[in-house]
Design a protein around this motif. Structure first.
Motif, PDB file in Angstrom:
ATOM      1  N   GLY A  47       0.804  -1.209   0.000  1.00 30.28           N
ATOM      2  CA  GLY A  47       0.000   0.000   0.000  1.00 30.28           C
ATOM      3  C   GLY A  47       0.836   1.256   0.000  1.00 30.28           C
ATOM      4  N   TYR A  48       0.154   2.366   0.225  1.00 25.97           N
ATOM      5  CA  TYR A  48       0.830   3.654   0.286  1.00 25.97           C
ATOM      6  C   TYR A  48       0.102   4.567   1.261  1.00 25.97           C
ATOM      7  N   SER A  49       0.804   5.618   1.658  1.00 27.01           N
ATOM      8  CA  SER A  49       0.242   6.618   2.551  1.00 27.01           C
ATOM      9  C   SER A  49       0.622   7.998   2.026  1.00 27.01           C
ATOM     10  N   TYR A  50      -0.297   8.931   2.133  1.00 28.39           N
ATOM     11  CA  TYR A  50      -0.071  10.309   1.696  1.00 28.39           C
ATOM     12  C   TYR A  50      -0.494  11.240   2.817  1.00 28.39           C
ATOM     13  N   ASN A  51       0.340  12.228   3.126  1.00 30.89           N
ATOM     14  CA  ASN A  51       0.021  13.252   4.123  1.00 30.89           C
ATOM     15  C   ASN A  51       0.317  14.620   3.532  1.00 30.89           C
ATOM     16  N   SER A  52      -0.546  15.583   3.823  1.00 25.56           N
ATOM     17  CA  SER A  52      -0.266  16.963   3.432  1.00 25.56           C
ATOM     18  C   SER A  52      -0.576  17.875   4.604  1.00 25.56           C
ATOM     19  N   ILE A  53       0.183  18.963   4.679  1.00 27.83           N
ATOM     20  CA  ILE A  53       0.008  19.952   5.733  1.00 27.83           C
ATOM     21  C   ILE A  53      -0.104  21.311   5.061  1.00 27.83           C
ATOM     22  N   LYS A  54      -1.206  21.993   5.337  1.00 33.18           N
ATOM     23  CA  LYS A  54      -1.439  23.313   4.754  1.00 33.18           C
ATOM     24  C   LYS A  54      -1.649  24.302   5.893  1.00 33.18           C
ATOM     25  N   GLU A  55      -0.790  25.291   5.954  1.00 27.91           N
ATOM     26  CA  GLU A  55      -0.869  26.307   7.011  1.00 27.91           C
ATOM     27  C   GLU A  55      -1.733  27.468   6.527  1.00 27.91           C
ATOM     28  N   ALA A  56      -2.703  27.861   7.330  1.00 24.10           N
ATOM     29  CA  ALA A  56      -3.518  29.042   7.075  1.00 24.10           C
ATOM     30  C   ALA A  56      -3.366  29.965   8.286  1.00 24.10           C
ATOM     31  N   GLN A  57      -3.898  31.174   8.205  1.00 25.01           N
ATOM     32  CA  GLN A  57      -3.745  32.109   9.329  1.00 25.01           C
ATOM     33  C   GLN A  57      -4.450  31.608  10.575  1.00 25.01           C
TER      34      GLN A  57
END
Length: 169
Positions: A47-57
């Motif tokens: 399998g696979y894993s995906y992570n994303s991090i998006k910074e907002a105010q």
């Protein structure tokens, strides 16, 4: 006349490319960090894993996706999980979590109210509401590496973390 047809076809092609690629490029420019990881059992990729991090105010948005093929009760199953979390620093403000496979379907949503997480879970058994008291701040497993980098860890440093894993609820 032929040149006009070629130019108009080229123009339409460029417009189509713009409409298909613009949403992808706009969504990607807002992501501060993203990680793709393979999941292996021995030498076999399962399998696979995906992570994303998006910074907002006002908050940080973390997305986690996992696709995994595992053998449960002597049958191969594809397991898919998706989690979206809103954080203030590392503090969980709200989340949505979903897990699907051939035999399992689970959805959970939660939000912070004071020092509690109020959680609603929807499973094959029905809808369950639960309040989870937060005695020590919880951290997402996907945020551990970011936390350790920000704290400039050195050999011998020790941390005591409480992890938030929706499946453990």
């Amino acid at each position: 006349m032929r040149a006009f047809k070629v130019l108009s076809s080229l123009f339409l092609l460029l417009i189509a490319i713009h409409f298909f690629l613009a949403p992808y490029s706009q969504s990607q420019e807002n992501i501060d960090e993203e990680y793709w990881m393979g999941i292996y059992s021995g030498d076999k990729r399962v399998g696979y894993s995906y992570n994303s991090i998006k910074e907002a105010q006002e908050f940080t948005e973390v997305k986690e996706l996992t696709n995994l093929r595992i053998n449960l009760l002597w049958k191969d199953n594809d397991v898919y999980t998706k989690g979206t979390y809103k954080l203030e620093g590392y503090k969980i403000l709200s989340f949505e979590y979903e897990m699907k496979s051939d035999s399992i379907s689970l959805k959970a949503v939660g939000k912070r109210v004071g020092n509690n997480l109020e959680i609603t879970m929807n499973t094959i058994s029905g809808i369950t509401e639960r309040t989870l008291p937060i005695k020590k701040e919880l951290i997402l497993p996907s945020m551990i590496s970011k936390l350790l980098v920000e704290n400039k860890i050195k050999t011998g440093d020790k941390f005591n973390l409480s992890l938030f894993e929706p499946l453990s609820i």
